[in-house]
Design an enzyme around this catalytic site. Sequence first.
Site, PDB file in Angstrom:
ATOM      1  N   ASP A  28      -3.500 -53.048   2.313  1.00 21.85           N
ATOM      2  CA  ASP A  28      -3.673 -53.729   1.034  1.00 21.85           C
ATOM      3  C   ASP A  28      -2.641 -53.194   0.030  1.00 21.85           C
ATOM      4  O   ASP A  28      -2.607 -51.984  -0.221  1.00 21.85           O
ATOM      5  CB  ASP A  28      -5.109 -53.449   0.554  1.00 21.85           C
ATOM      6  CG  ASP A  28      -5.506 -54.315  -0.611  1.00 21.85           C
ATOM      7  OD1 ASP A  28      -4.654 -54.559  -1.490  1.00 21.85           O
ATOM      8  OD2 ASP A  28      -6.673 -54.732  -0.646  1.00 21.85           O
TER       9      ASP A  28
ATOM     10  N   LYS B 180       1.395 -63.833 -13.448  1.00 21.73           N
ATOM     11  CA  LYS B 180       2.775 -64.273 -13.197  1.00 21.73           C
ATOM     12  C   LYS B 180       3.634 -64.189 -14.466  1.00 21.73           C
ATOM     13  O   LYS B 180       4.834 -63.944 -14.385  1.00 21.73           O
ATOM     14  CB  LYS B 180       2.780 -65.691 -12.598  1.00 21.73           C
ATOM     15  CG  LYS B 180       2.148 -65.769 -11.197  1.00 21.73           C
ATOM     16  CD  LYS B 180       2.944 -64.976 -10.153  1.00 21.73           C
ATOM     17  CE  LYS B 180       2.352 -65.102  -8.762  1.00 21.73           C
ATOM     18  NZ  LYS B 180       3.120 -64.375  -7.740  1.00 21.73           N
TER      19      LYS B 180
ATOM     20  N   TYR C 160      -4.299 -66.045 -12.811  1.00 18.40           N
ATOM     21  CA  TYR C 160      -3.033 -66.199 -12.074  1.00 18.40           C
ATOM     22  C   TYR C 160      -1.865 -66.339 -13.060  1.00 18.40           C
ATOM     23  O   TYR C 160      -0.834 -65.673 -12.925  1.00 18.40           O
ATOM     24  CB  TYR C 160      -3.145 -67.418 -11.167  1.00 18.40           C
ATOM     25  CG  TYR C 160      -1.970 -67.615 -10.251  1.00 18.40           C
ATOM     26  CD1 TYR C 160      -1.817 -66.845  -9.108  1.00 18.40           C
ATOM     27  CD2 TYR C 160      -1.015 -68.596 -10.522  1.00 18.40           C
ATOM     28  CE1 TYR C 160      -0.735 -67.046  -8.247  1.00 18.40           C
ATOM     29  CE2 TYR C 160       0.059 -68.801  -9.666  1.00 18.40           C
ATOM     30  CZ  TYR C 160       0.196 -68.027  -8.539  1.00 18.40           C
ATOM     31  OH  TYR C 160       1.265 -68.225  -7.697  1.00 18.40           O
TER      32      TYR C 160
ATOM     33  N   SER D 299       6.160 -67.543 -10.217  1.00 20.87           N
ATOM     34  CA  SER D 299       5.625 -68.905 -10.131  1.00 20.87           C
ATOM     35  C   SER D 299       6.066 -69.684 -11.368  1.00 20.87           C
ATOM     36  O   SER D 299       6.372 -69.100 -12.409  1.00 20.87           O
ATOM     37  CB  SER D 299       4.093 -68.844 -10.093  1.00 20.87           C
ATOM     38  OG  SER D 299       3.547 -70.141 -10.239  1.00 20.87           O
TER      39      SER D 299
HETATM   40  N1  NAP Z   1       1.504 -71.732  -2.830  1.00 22.05           N
HETATM   41  C1  NAP Z   1       1.976 -72.007  -4.026  1.00 22.05           C
HETATM   42  O1  NAP Z   1       1.813 -73.145  -4.535  1.00 22.05           O
HETATM   43  C2  NAP Z   1       2.725 -70.970  -4.806  1.00 22.05           C
HETATM   44  C3  NAP Z   1       3.426 -71.375  -5.945  1.00 22.05           C
HETATM   45  C4  NAP Z   1       4.113 -70.427  -6.673  1.00 22.05           C
HETATM   46  C5  NAP Z   1       4.123 -69.119  -6.268  1.00 22.05           C
HETATM   47  N2  NAP Z   1       3.437 -68.725  -5.155  1.00 22.05           N
HETATM   48  C6  NAP Z   1       3.457 -67.304  -4.790  1.00 22.05           C
HETATM   49  O2  NAP Z   1       3.967 -67.133  -3.488  1.00 22.05           O
HETATM   50  C7  NAP Z   1       3.495 -65.887  -2.972  1.00 22.05           C
HETATM   51  C8  NAP Z   1       3.002 -66.105  -1.557  1.00 22.05           C
HETATM   52  O3  NAP Z   1       1.856 -66.965  -1.578  1.00 22.05           O
HETATM   53  P1  NAP Z   1       1.669 -68.178  -0.581  1.00 22.05           P
HETATM   54  O4  NAP Z   1       1.645 -69.409  -1.382  1.00 22.05           O
HETATM   55  O5  NAP Z   1       2.600 -68.064   0.533  1.00 22.05           O
HETATM   56  O6  NAP Z   1       0.151 -67.955  -0.127  1.00 22.05           O
HETATM   57  P2  NAP Z   1      -0.481 -67.302   1.175  1.00 22.05           P
HETATM   58  O7  NAP Z   1      -0.099 -68.063   2.380  1.00 22.05           O
HETATM   59  O8  NAP Z   1      -1.924 -67.118   0.872  1.00 22.05           O
HETATM   60  O9  NAP Z   1       0.242 -65.895   1.252  1.00 22.05           O
HETATM   61  C9  NAP Z   1      -0.156 -64.800   0.488  1.00 22.05           C
HETATM   62  C10 NAP Z   1       0.291 -63.551   1.204  1.00 22.05           C
HETATM   63  O10 NAP Z   1      -0.039 -62.414   0.396  1.00 22.05           O
HETATM   64  C11 NAP Z   1      -0.743 -61.493   1.204  1.00 22.05           C
HETATM   65  N3  NAP Z   1      -1.674 -60.734   0.382  1.00 22.05           N
HETATM   66  C12 NAP Z   1      -2.559 -61.197  -0.530  1.00 22.05           C
HETATM   67  N4  NAP Z   1      -3.254 -60.189  -1.071  1.00 22.05           N
HETATM   68  C13 NAP Z   1      -2.781 -59.058  -0.477  1.00 22.05           C
HETATM   69  C14 NAP Z   1      -3.121 -57.695  -0.594  1.00 22.05           C
HETATM   70  N5  NAP Z   1      -4.043 -57.265  -1.460  1.00 22.05           N
HETATM   71  N6  NAP Z   1      -2.454 -56.794   0.173  1.00 22.05           N
HETATM   72  C15 NAP Z   1      -1.507 -57.208   1.055  1.00 22.05           C
HETATM   73  N7  NAP Z   1      -1.139 -58.487   1.192  1.00 22.05           N
HETATM   74  C16 NAP Z   1      -1.777 -59.388   0.452  1.00 22.05           C
HETATM   75  C17 NAP Z   1      -1.468 -62.350   2.249  1.00 22.05           C
HETATM   76  O11 NAP Z   1      -1.726 -61.595   3.422  1.00 22.05           O
HETATM   77  P3  NAP Z   1      -3.157 -61.024   3.891  1.00 22.05           P
HETATM   78  O12 NAP Z   1      -4.193 -61.993   3.446  1.00 22.05           O
HETATM   79  O13 NAP Z   1      -2.974 -60.918   5.368  1.00 22.05           O
HETATM   80  O14 NAP Z   1      -3.257 -59.696   3.232  1.00 22.05           O
HETATM   81  C18 NAP Z   1      -0.404 -63.383   2.554  1.00 22.05           C
HETATM   82  O15 NAP Z   1       0.504 -62.884   3.493  1.00 22.05           O
HETATM   83  C19 NAP Z   1       2.404 -65.424  -3.937  1.00 22.05           C
HETATM   84  O16 NAP Z   1       2.919 -64.422  -4.779  1.00 22.05           O
HETATM   85  C20 NAP Z   1       2.093 -66.654  -4.741  1.00 22.05           C
HETATM   86  O17 NAP Z   1       1.603 -66.356  -6.021  1.00 22.05           O
HETATM   87  C21 NAP Z   1       2.762 -69.631  -4.409  1.00 22.05           C
END
Ligand code: NAP
Length: 262
Positions: free
Chosen positions: A66, A162, A158, A145
């Site tokens: 984590d 960000k 969130y 984001s």
């Molecule tokens: N999806 C969107 O629309 C969007 C838009 C803008 C920005 N983002 C950003 O992109 C980034 C990646 O998100 P995603 O969209 O790809 O979603 P995702 O598929 O849910 O990926 C999130 C990743 O973060 C890891 N994670 C979360 N909490 C954690 C913790 N406490 N310790 C270690 N790892 C942790 C998760 O792994 P585990 O669960 O295995 O720990 C997973 O690998 C994030 O920062 C998110 O805010 C996403």
Amino acid sequence: MGRRDLTGRRILLTGASSGIGRALAIELARRQSHLLLIARRAQALTELVDALPAMGAASAGCLIGDVTDAGLRERAVGKAHSMWEGLDLLVNCAGVSAHGRFADGSAETLRTVMETNFFSAVELTRLALPLLVASSDSVVVNIGSILGHRGVPHNNEYCGSKFALRGWSEAVRPELWNAGIDMLQVSPGTTETGLFDSLVAQTGSTPWNEQRGISPEQVARQVVRALERRKQQIYPNWRGRALVLVNRYCPGFVNRLMRRYG
Ligand SMILES: NC(=O)c1ccc[n+]([C@@H]2O[C@H](COP(=O)([O-])OP(=O)(O)OC[C@H]3O[C@@H](n4cnc5c(N)ncnc54)[C@H](OP(=O)(O)O)[C@@H]3O)[C@@H](O)[C@H]2O)c1
């Protein structure tokens, strides 16, 4: 400085078990980089690590844990040091979200989102600084984001996290630059990942839940291209970029629009 060559670069990447982080690990493996990945889901992460050498990675390893755990962050930087004696790229990608009105939220949800999206990225960067300074061409990549540029209702924790990450990045960017460390701020819009299926809390839903996003692979390709071209800020999704621009020039209009959803 010319184009940045990512071949053989030593990269620590958080949030690599799914979504944007996973796609980024694959894209960086294709550039023959060395990868150390972090996330909590052991199976997803180890399967990815096993597959990366065949995709081109010079080497691939992982640390399951984590990012909000200070001990895990120390072990990650320690491992980078013992394996590589340095670090060229730190990618802060791990992130979580929560949906619902502020009035229905809790201090606990806010803390979890801030710890994951903001404090972990900042403190991991602090720990990695000595290794990054020692590299001849290092970069900190922060996956922010569009919601770090424009706040929206039903997503206050969130947006707060960000905005904090972007403000901190802006503040330290010149300090890092003078220490020889570049910074890339990535501001994706809606991306089709599991982020919305693994919310820390859900007491409501965002009115734009159904909006179609771009793929994590598209985001990853743009991040790698931006790194190669030494860009410092990118907005991978045109809809998100449009929101930032309209908000910059017509904030009153966007405020009125948001009231409809409050
Ligand atoms: N999806 C969107 O629309 C969007 C838009 C803008 C920005 N983002 C950003 O992109 C980034 C990646 O998100 P995603 O969209 O790809 O979603 P995702 O598929 O849910 O990926 C999130 C990743 O973060 C890891 N994670 C979360 N909490 C954690 C913790 N406490 N310790 C270690 N790892 C942790 C998760 O792994 P585990 O669960 O295995 O720990 C997973 O690998 C994030 O920062 C998110 O805010 C996403």
